[in-house]
Design a protein around this motif. Sequence first.
Motif, PDB file in Angstrom:
ATOM      1  N   VAL A 157     -28.325 -38.722 -28.632  1.00 36.50           N
ATOM      2  CA  VAL A 157     -27.078 -38.769 -28.084  1.00 36.50           C
ATOM      3  C   VAL A 157     -26.470 -37.365 -28.166  1.00 36.50           C
ATOM      4  N   VAL A 158     -26.787 -36.538 -29.288  1.00 34.72           N
ATOM      5  CA  VAL A 158     -26.085 -35.358 -29.332  1.00 34.72           C
ATOM      6  C   VAL A 158     -26.867 -34.581 -28.318  1.00 34.72           C
ATOM      7  N   TYR A 159     -28.011 -34.542 -27.948  1.00 33.62           N
ATOM      8  CA  TYR A 159     -28.642 -33.627 -26.742  1.00 33.62           C
ATOM      9  C   TYR A 159     -28.156 -34.180 -25.429  1.00 33.62           C
ATOM     10  N   SER A 160     -27.967 -35.610 -25.307  1.00 34.50           N
ATOM     11  CA  SER A 160     -27.207 -35.845 -24.193  1.00 34.50           C
ATOM     12  C   SER A 160     -25.675 -35.279 -24.030  1.00 34.50           C
ATOM     13  N   ALA A 161     -24.927 -35.321 -25.198  1.00 34.91           N
ATOM     14  CA  ALA A 161     -23.585 -34.654 -25.352  1.00 34.91           C
ATOM     15  C   ALA A 161     -23.912 -33.211 -24.834  1.00 34.91           C
ATOM     16  N   LEU A 162     -24.483 -32.572 -25.670  1.00 35.88           N
ATOM     17  CA  LEU A 162     -24.654 -31.037 -25.381  1.00 35.88           C
ATOM     18  C   LEU A 162     -25.197 -30.973 -23.811  1.00 35.88           C
ATOM     19  N   GLU A 163     -25.852 -31.528 -23.314  1.00 33.71           N
ATOM     20  CA  GLU A 163     -26.299 -31.576 -21.780  1.00 33.71           C
ATOM     21  C   GLU A 163     -24.718 -31.421 -20.979  1.00 33.71           C
ATOM     22  N   LYS A 164     -23.975 -32.483 -21.427  1.00 31.76           N
ATOM     23  CA  LYS A 164     -22.856 -32.643 -20.517  1.00 31.76           C
ATOM     24  C   LYS A 164     -21.685 -31.707 -20.745  1.00 31.76           C
ATOM     25  N   ALA A 165     -21.952 -30.755 -21.735  1.00 31.87           N
ATOM     26  CA  ALA A 165     -21.050 -29.789 -22.387  1.00 31.87           C
ATOM     27  C   ALA A 165     -21.621 -28.385 -21.925  1.00 31.87           C
ATOM     28  N   GLY A 166     -22.454 -28.325 -21.317  1.00 34.50           N
ATOM     29  CA  GLY A 166     -22.994 -27.105 -21.060  1.00 34.50           C
ATOM     30  C   GLY A 166     -24.123 -26.368 -22.039  1.00 34.50           C
ATOM     31  N   GLY A 167     -24.493 -27.247 -22.777  1.00 33.55           N
ATOM     32  CA  GLY A 167     -25.536 -26.859 -23.873  1.00 33.55           C
ATOM     33  C   GLY A 167     -27.159 -27.618 -23.617  1.00 33.55           C
ATOM     34  N   ALA A 168     -27.306 -27.387 -22.374  1.00 31.28           N
ATOM     35  CA  ALA A 168     -28.578 -28.160 -22.197  1.00 31.28           C
ATOM     36  C   ALA A 168     -29.847 -27.448 -22.833  1.00 31.28           C
ATOM     37  N   SER A 169     -29.617 -26.025 -22.964  1.00 32.53           N
ATOM     38  CA  SER A 169     -30.748 -25.357 -23.485  1.00 32.53           C
ATOM     39  C   SER A 169     -30.614 -25.204 -24.975  1.00 32.53           C
TER      40      SER A 169
END
Length: 194
Positions: free
Chosen positions: A147-159
Amino acid sequence: MGEEKRQDHSPGVRFRYIAVGNEVKPSDTTLARLVHPALTNVHEAIAFHGLKDQIKVSTAVDTTLIGVNFPPSQGAFNGNVRSYIDPIIGFLVDIKAPLLLNIYTYFSYASNLRDISLAYATFTSPGIVVQDVANGYQNLFDAMLDVVYSALEKAGGASLEIVVSETGWPSGGGFGATLDNALGEKESGMKMGY
């Protein structure tokens, strides 16, 4: 008497992360507004001493920053925390440091007994409990992490990588808070290896 040589830490100790703040709530505007500048200052001090590739600076967040938490692939931060978390995410991406995350499956379990089974929350489910597109989840911990990885992806933190900085299960004081559950033991008494 000769001058004593000062040793800052044992030769076997290797510092990997410095946490600036632990679960700072965006609603605590006094502290929240200081996290990003403090991260920058600590990182600059570490870089000045030539340690920026050895010691990463980050902050520890908890899952209360998440607004959408199911299914895991749809994970997203609460809209009202984005002004706090987005600059932190951008900073961590720039310096290639992970986000520190405190995950406590107990709190999710205790607040949603209807939908979350004890076995799913304590790593003892015999099979997949939640199917989310191509990902099957046998335990709540993995689902919460995604869930947190998905949230990071949506907030510009995919890397960004995530480092779990805290986790656990209480041994008393609440529903399902038992020593056996805290130790990860099944009814047979066999310890789970996590």
